[in-house]
Design a protein around this motif. Sequence first.
Motif, mmCIF file in Angstrom:
data_model
loop_
_atom_site.group_PDB
_atom_site.id
_atom_site.type_symbol
_atom_site.label_atom_id
_atom_site.label_comp_id
_atom_site.label_asym_id
_atom_site.label_seq_id
_atom_site.Cartn_x
_atom_site.Cartn_y
_atom_site.Cartn_z
ATOM 1 N N GLN A 43 -1.950 1.959 33.218
ATOM 2 C CA GLN A 43 -1.171 1.420 32.086
ATOM 3 C C GLN A 43 -0.538 0.081 32.445
ATOM 4 O O GLN A 43 -0.549 -0.847 31.636
ATOM 5 C CB GLN A 43 -0.078 2.417 31.675
ATOM 6 C CG GLN A 43 -0.607 3.682 31.048
ATOM 7 C CD GLN A 43 0.498 4.684 30.760
ATOM 8 O OE1 GLN A 43 1.604 4.600 31.289
ATOM 9 N NE2 GLN A 43 0.199 5.649 29.901
ATOM 10 N N TRP A 56 3.111 -0.321 21.536
ATOM 11 C CA TRP A 56 3.024 1.105 21.839
ATOM 12 C C TRP A 56 2.605 1.330 23.294
ATOM 13 O O TRP A 56 2.981 2.326 23.906
ATOM 14 C CB TRP A 56 2.087 1.843 20.874
ATOM 15 C CG TRP A 56 0.650 1.385 20.935
ATOM 16 C CD1 TRP A 56 0.050 0.461 20.130
ATOM 17 C CD2 TRP A 56 -0.352 1.829 21.850
ATOM 18 N NE1 TRP A 56 -1.262 0.286 20.491
ATOM 19 C CE2 TRP A 56 -1.541 1.131 21.557
ATOM 20 C CE3 TRP A 56 -0.387 2.742 22.894
ATOM 21 C CZ2 TRP A 56 -2.736 1.307 22.246
ATOM 22 C CZ3 TRP A 56 -1.578 2.921 23.601
ATOM 23 C CH2 TRP A 56 -2.737 2.212 23.271
ATOM 24 N N LEU A 57 1.835 0.404 23.869
ATOM 25 C CA LEU A 57 1.392 0.560 25.253
ATOM 26 C C LEU A 57 2.577 0.407 26.214
ATOM 27 O O LEU A 57 2.681 1.136 27.205
ATOM 28 C CB LEU A 57 0.293 -0.457 25.577
ATOM 29 C CG LEU A 57 -0.446 -0.240 26.887
ATOM 30 C CD1 LEU A 57 -1.038 1.167 26.963
ATOM 31 C CD2 LEU A 57 -1.554 -1.270 27.052
ATOM 32 N N SER A 58 3.482 -0.499 25.918
ATOM 33 C CA SER A 58 4.693 -0.643 26.733
ATOM 34 C C SER A 58 5.574 0.596 26.615
ATOM 35 O O SER A 58 6.189 1.035 27.597
ATOM 36 C CB SER A 58 5.476 -1.881 26.314
ATOM 37 O OG SER A 58 4.716 -3.037 26.536
ATOM 38 N N VAL A 59 5.616 1.174 25.427
ATOM 39 C CA VAL A 59 6.397 2.400 25.209
ATOM 40 C C VAL A 59 5.782 3.548 26.009
ATOM 41 O O VAL A 59 6.498 4.296 26.683
ATOM 42 C CB VAL A 59 6.483 2.745 23.700
ATOM 43 C CG1 VAL A 59 7.087 4.118 23.483
ATOM 44 C CG2 VAL A 59 7.277 1.682 22.965
ATOM 45 N N THR A 60 4.461 3.694 25.962
ATOM 46 C CA THR A 60 3.821 4.782 26.720
ATOM 47 C C THR A 60 3.990 4.579 28.223
ATOM 48 O O THR A 60 4.136 5.553 28.965
ATOM 49 C CB THR A 60 2.323 4.934 26.372
ATOM 50 O OG1 THR A 60 1.627 3.733 26.696
ATOM 51 C CG2 THR A 60 2.110 5.299 24.925
ATOM 52 N N LEU A 61 3.981 3.336 28.675
ATOM 53 C CA LEU A 61 4.214 3.063 30.092
ATOM 54 C C LEU A 61 5.625 3.500 30.498
ATOM 55 O O LEU A 61 5.819 4.150 31.526
ATOM 56 C CB LEU A 61 4.005 1.574 30.396
ATOM 57 C CG LEU A 61 4.307 1.121 31.827
ATOM 58 C CD1 LEU A 61 3.458 1.877 32.844
ATOM 59 C CD2 LEU A 61 4.088 -0.378 31.972
ATOM 60 N N THR A 62 6.604 3.182 29.669
ATOM 61 C CA THR A 62 7.989 3.584 29.937
ATOM 62 C C THR A 62 8.121 5.105 29.937
ATOM 63 O O THR A 62 8.753 5.690 30.829
ATOM 64 C CB THR A 62 8.942 2.964 28.895
ATOM 65 O OG1 THR A 62 8.800 1.546 28.941
ATOM 66 C CG2 THR A 62 10.381 3.352 29.163
ATOM 67 N N ILE A 63 7.510 5.750 28.943
ATOM 68 C CA ILE A 63 7.549 7.222 28.868
ATOM 69 C C ILE A 63 6.883 7.836 30.102
ATOM 70 O O ILE A 63 7.398 8.795 30.681
ATOM 71 C CB ILE A 63 6.894 7.708 27.552
ATOM 72 C CG1 ILE A 63 7.766 7.344 26.360
ATOM 73 C CG2 ILE A 63 6.645 9.217 27.598
ATOM 74 C CD1 ILE A 63 7.099 7.576 25.011
ATOM 75 N N SER A 64 5.755 7.283 30.512
ATOM 76 C CA SER A 64 5.063 7.792 31.697
ATOM 77 C C SER A 64 5.931 7.667 32.940
ATOM 78 O O SER A 64 5.961 8.577 33.779
ATOM 79 C CB SER A 64 3.743 7.048 31.913
ATOM 80 O OG SER A 64 2.830 7.336 30.889
#
Length: 170
Positions: A43, A56-64
């Motif tokens: 990611q 959304w990719l930055s959000v998923t990276l943060t969530i991960s």
Amino acid sequence: MTEANTTTLRLQLRPPAHRVSRKALGYWTASAAIGWIVVIGVQAVVVATSDDPPSWLSVTLTISCVLGVAHLLVMPQWRYRVHRWEVTGEAVYTQSGWLKQEWRIAPISRIQTVDIERGPIEQLFGLAEIRVTTASAAGSLHVSGLDHGRAVELADELTRTTQASTGDAT
């Protein structure tokens, strides 16, 4: 009371007596960390190399990242509290898992093979896994997170006990 009924009464589901090695905490953490490094790394590379990465990719990276840290802090401790094993003259008892927990009992007379397995990360931590194959359709019992020396002793003990058993393991 017949001998079969006496054996059945003794083989009751209960928490096994022995915990796995404390070194299993480091092993479980390292194994999970490798997975999280791959997920977060992919990611991060996509976000870093894209000219205009979707938000959304930055959000998923943060969530991960948050989930990865939480997983690495909680999972090993939880598994260590759950994972247990015990061998008696009548049976092998195991308890494993963390979100989905499993308790198993295998009568000594049903044991067909006893194997020791050590992956590369387990070797780094001085650990091993015992796999007890039985005539059960549910598959073999596993005791992971054992100190390698204790796993060898346990395999020897199970082999001697199984040879002394009068059952036919079917």
